[in-house]
Design an enzyme around this catalytic site. Structure first.
Site, PDB file in Angstrom:
ATOM      1  N   GLU A 174      32.584  38.361  44.393  1.00 47.39           N
ATOM      2  CA  GLU A 174      32.382  37.477  43.232  1.00 47.39           C
ATOM      3  C   GLU A 174      31.172  36.549  43.439  1.00 47.39           C
ATOM      4  OE1 GLU A 174      36.088  35.663  41.918  1.00 47.39           O
ATOM      5  OE2 GLU A 174      36.942  37.635  41.490  1.00 47.39           O
ATOM      6  N   GLU A 310      39.814  44.175  42.776  1.00 46.83           N
ATOM      7  CA  GLU A 310      40.882  43.185  42.562  1.00 46.83           C
ATOM      8  C   GLU A 310      41.436  43.394  41.170  1.00 46.83           C
ATOM      9  OE1 GLU A 310      40.027  39.062  43.522  1.00 46.83           O
ATOM     10  OE2 GLU A 310      38.806  39.683  45.242  1.00 46.83           O
TER      11      GLU A 310
HETATM   12  O1  AHR Z   1      42.834  37.208  44.632  1.00 48.16           O
HETATM   13  C1  AHR Z   1      42.587  35.842  44.528  1.00 48.16           C
HETATM   14  C2  AHR Z   1      41.131  35.515  44.241  1.00 48.16           C
HETATM   15  O2  AHR Z   1      40.787  35.969  42.979  1.00 48.16           O
HETATM   16  C3  AHR Z   1      40.107  36.155  45.139  1.00 48.16           C
HETATM   17  O3  AHR Z   1      39.926  35.459  46.322  1.00 48.16           O
HETATM   18  C4  AHR Z   1      38.872  36.113  44.305  1.00 48.16           C
HETATM   19  O4  AHR Z   1      37.980  37.150  44.608  1.00 48.16           O
HETATM   20  C5  AHR Z   1      39.395  36.166  42.884  1.00 48.16           C
HETATM   21  O5  AHR Z   1      38.838  35.205  42.093  1.00 48.16           O
END
Ligand code: AHR
Length: 508
Positions: A174, A310
């Site tokens: 991110e 994710e």
């Molecule tokens: O999964 C929790 C968080 O969500 C992670 O650290 C991040 O990459 C995302 O914003």
């Protein structure tokens, strides 16, 4: 409701990469500490500090890969702090997650031992946001180099002679947010730089994954596609001609709000909130298609992979728990969200090569919840288990005949039925999700092109959508699906309201 569909069982399509069933373990709340790692002195049965009940439960899922150490944490992590004698390891502040002190007792060797116990491929995320190119280059040398190089020697001094195999290598996380607050152009430059110096040592071939977009930010993907670069730097002889990264990731969470501060309870929700959640989950199909379309324009041969590293539901934390630990319960609603995601993944298997649920234990849409010695299998866990047969299977075209039953949710029509299918080793596996909160679904699947044998069905449902499993009671369990049969070439299945099912049958 009645659903009619056609399954063309003799038209195998793209392989459903088993890595679409990947996992994610961040140094966040009780995911690593308490979830995977209890330490050697714990009363919880463990091997070298890794808890064995968690390993056994995850081995039963055949988990293909595990992403670590983050997430946002990855861009604050300095790997040298997590190697060598534990008592000598420095501490650090986990600034993203609860502002707690991290003692680095779980580091590189512990992670690699965990992957070995799980039989999972490691997916290591390098620190691009606050680390250096040298640090990343040395980490991969430490992990994967066999000879007498400085980092291989350092690894040996810490007790590990042989290099490990590390197939997946993330270039930050991110970067538009917690990973450095960068624009796409600035990050693309860094991805090329880090990619160039993240070398293939010996036989270890890295699949470098550039950190990608939030949700439907297709522009981010486009900039990364324009900047694939060529691997001409250090080690040019071995890497000549390769892109500096082989895949591009993106993240999409199922978050319904109404606001970030009020994302709703994981267990206490009404039917309207349920439908809003699954409508948001269903959006994943359009988002994958959007990124894939951008990539197709630059890479029609589909050499570059799309990785959703994710995904999952994100609700308010359980009352009384640390807001920075992201601990939430998991209901039948979460299981249906997982079912919808996997159908979309299977349909886009030509481009989407990996996905990682966030996260595996005790955080967000977890597979497992632990509390001391207790371990709970969540409803989402069961969807991963029931869908195991799709790993590395060939996807099959499954088309609805006529429009699916829908419900108006906001300004969209949400389809209340979702399905996908694959074939492997002489069997077909069909996954079916009935999203209707109240009505059963009568499904008629016209199976074409094969002689089908006797079907076997498994069913996951619960009396209420809010049902969830705890150490004291497990109302969400898998059982045999009774109502499944062939009527000539038509597979007839009755799905209860809010249920997920799989049906498999042999083919000739
Ligand atoms: O999964 C929790 C968080 O969500 C992670 O650290 C991040 O990459 C995302 O914003």
């Amino acid at each position: 409701m009645r659903v009619q569909a056609v399954l063309e069982a003799d038209l195998p399509g793209p392989r459903i990469n088993r890595h679409l069933y990947g996992h994610f373990a961040e140094h966040l709340g009780r995911c690593v500490y308490g979830g995977f790692w209890v330490g050697e002195d714990s009363p919880v049965p463990n091997e070298g500090g890794i808890r064995l009940d968690v390993v056994d439960a995850l081995r039963a899922l055949d988990i293909p890969n595990l992403r670590w150490p983050g997430g946002c944490f990855a861009d604050t992590y300095h790997w040298r702090d997590g190697v060598g004698p534990r008592e000598d390891r420095p501490t650090m502040v986990n600034s993203h997650w609860g502002d707690v002190v991290e003692d680095n007792s779980f580091g590189t060797h512990e992670f690699m031992a965990l992957c070995q116990l799980l039989g999972a491929d490691p997916y290591v995320s390098a620190n691009v946001g606050s680390g250096t190119v040298r640090e990343a280059a040395e980490w991969i040398e430490y992990l994967t180099r066999a000879d007498d190089s400085p980092m291989a020697r350092l690894r040996r001094s810490h007790g590990r002679d042989e290099p490990w195999s590390v197939p997946f290598w993330g270039l930050g996380n991110e970067p538009w947010g917690c990973g450095g607050g960068m624009g796409s152009g600035a990050y693309a430059e860094l991805a090329r730089q880090f990619g160039t110096y993240s070398l293939d040592h010996g036989d270890n071939q890295l699949y470098r994954i550039a950190a990608g977009a939030a949700d439907a930010d297709y522009r981010w993907t486009e900039v990364l596609m324009q900047n694939l670069g060529r691997y001409l730097g250090a080690g040019a002889v071995t890497g000549h001609g390769k892109n500096t990264y082989q895949a591009i990731s993106f993240h999409h969470y199922t978050i319904v709000g109404p606001t970030w501060e009020n994302k709703g309870s994981a267990t206490d929700f009404d039917v309207e909130e349920y439908y809003r959640t699954v409508a948001e989950a269903a959006r994943i199909e359009r988002i994958i298609a959007g990124h894939a379309a951008v990539m197709d324009a630059y890479d029609p041969g589909k050499e570059v992979g799309l990785v959703l590293d994710e995904w999952g539901t994100w609700f308010d934390v359980e009352p009384g728990t640390n807001p920075g630990f992201l601990f939430q319960q998991n209901t039948m609603r979460d299981a249906l969200v997982a079912g919808v995601h996997f159908d979309a993944f299977h349909r886009h298997a030509d481009r989407l090569v990996m996905a990682n649920i966030a996260q595996t234990v005790n955080v967000l849409q977890a597979m497992l919840l632990t509390d001391g010695e207790e371990l709970v299998l969540t409803p989402s866990y069961h969807v991963f288990a029931m869908n195991k047969g799709h790993h590395d299977a060939a996807s099959l075209p499954l088309t609805l005949r006529g429009p699916a039953p829908t419900r108006r949710v906001g300004d969209e029509d949400l389809e209340l039925f979702s399905a996908s299918a694959s074939t492997k080793d002489g069997r077909v596996l069909v996954s079916l999700t009935n999203l209707d909160a109240e009505l059963p679904a009568e499904v008629e699947l016209d199976v074409r092109g094969v002689e089908a044998g006797a079907p076997v069905g498994r069913l996951l449902t619960a009396e209420k959508l809010t049902d969830h499993n705890t150490a004291a009671s497990t109302p969400v369990q898998v059982r045999d699906l009774e109502d499944v049969r062939f009527d000539g070439g038509t597979l007839r299945v009755t799905l209860p309201a809010h249920s997920f099912a799989t049906v498999s049958f042999p083919t000739a």
